[in-house]
Design an enzyme around this catalytic site. Structure first.
Site, PDB file in Angstrom:
ATOM      1  CD  GLU A 156      67.035 -10.031  -0.275  1.00  0.00           C
ATOM      2  OE1 GLU A 156      68.172 -10.270   0.181  1.00  0.00           O
ATOM      3  OE2 GLU A 156      66.643  -8.893  -0.558  1.00  0.00           O
TER       4      GLU A 156
ATOM      5  CB  CYS B 203      67.962 -10.785  -4.534  1.00  0.00           C
ATOM      6  SG  CYS B 203      69.369 -11.184  -3.484  1.00  0.00           S
TER       7      CYS B 203
ATOM      8  CB  CYS C 186      71.466 -10.765  -0.919  1.00  0.00           C
ATOM      9  SG  CYS C 186      72.277  -9.436  -1.800  1.00  0.00           S
TER      10      CYS C 186
ATOM     11  CB  CYS D 234      70.420  -6.392  -5.065  1.00  0.00           C
ATOM     12  SG  CYS D 234      70.837  -8.134  -5.209  1.00  0.00           S
TER      13      CYS D 234
HETATM   14  N1  THU Z   1      71.851  -6.970   1.040  1.00  0.00           N
HETATM   15  C1  THU Z   1      70.998  -8.025   1.245  1.00  0.00           C
HETATM   16  O1  THU Z   1      71.360  -9.033   1.861  1.00  0.00           O
HETATM   17  N2  THU Z   1      69.739  -7.928   0.746  1.00  0.00           N
HETATM   18  C2  THU Z   1      69.220  -6.810   0.155  1.00  0.00           C
HETATM   19  O2  THU Z   1      68.044  -6.799  -0.200  1.00  0.00           O
HETATM   20  C3  THU Z   1      70.067  -5.633  -0.051  1.00  0.00           C
HETATM   21  C4  THU Z   1      71.503  -5.805   0.263  1.00  0.00           C
HETATM   22  C5  THU Z   1      73.201  -7.032   1.649  1.00  0.00           C
HETATM   23  C6  THU Z   1      74.346  -7.242   0.710  1.00  0.00           C
HETATM   24  C7  THU Z   1      75.491  -6.646   1.521  1.00  0.00           C
HETATM   25  O3  THU Z   1      75.983  -7.626   2.414  1.00  0.00           O
HETATM   26  C8  THU Z   1      74.842  -5.550   2.325  1.00  0.00           C
HETATM   27  O4  THU Z   1      73.457  -5.822   2.324  1.00  0.00           O
HETATM   28  C9  THU Z   1      75.091  -4.156   1.792  1.00  0.00           C
HETATM   29  O5  THU Z   1      74.759  -4.053   0.455  1.00  0.00           O
END
Ligand code: THU
Length: 130
Positions: A56, A90, A54, A87
């Protein structure tokens, strides 16, 4: 010191670098260290979906690998109707490096901000091995 508007602009810009061919959902993060340095991150997906990192965690790992340890706030942007919500994985990583009172700024596609503290984001966190 950057303004909130500038930090939002940087975070939206960070999201544009996302590698998200599977979800098409681009996320950006801007981490501000206590020394005033800025570290940006985006989500990096993988064909083996569970390996996705992610935005973050990308920003946090980037800063840690540069020797930073103390952070004042984190901005997170996603093209969501309501401010994006990090999530669970994170949140645990964030809790490792943010004080409970630290401000986390969650931003939606219309630039609405929801400010939450680290403790609100992850109450009753795991923090002791004994
Ligand atoms: N994702 C993030 O990078 N940060 C978040 O806070 C929520 C989800 C990304 C993970 C994945 O690549 C995409 O968003 C869909 O879940």
């Amino acid at each position: 010191m950057l303004t909130t508007d500038e930090l939002i602009d940087l975070t939206i810009k960070a999201s544009q670098a996302a590698y998200a061919p599977y979800s098409q959902f681009k996320v950006g993060a801007t981490l501000v260290s206590k020394s005033g340095a800025i570290y940006q991150g985006c989500n990096v997906e993988n064909i083996s979906y569970g390996l996705t990192n992610c935005a973050e965690r990308t920003a946090i790992f980037r800063a840690i690998s540069e020797g930073e340890r103390a952070f004042s706030c984190l901005y997170v942007y996603g093209e969501t109707d309501q401010p994006i919500s990090p999530c669970g994985a994170c949140r645990q990583v964030m809790a490792e490096f943010f004080e409970p009172e630290a401000e986390i700024c969650l931003i939606s596609k219309n630039r609405a901000i929801k400010k939450v503290t680290m403790a609100e984001l992850l109450p009753y966190q795991f923090k002791s091995l004994k």
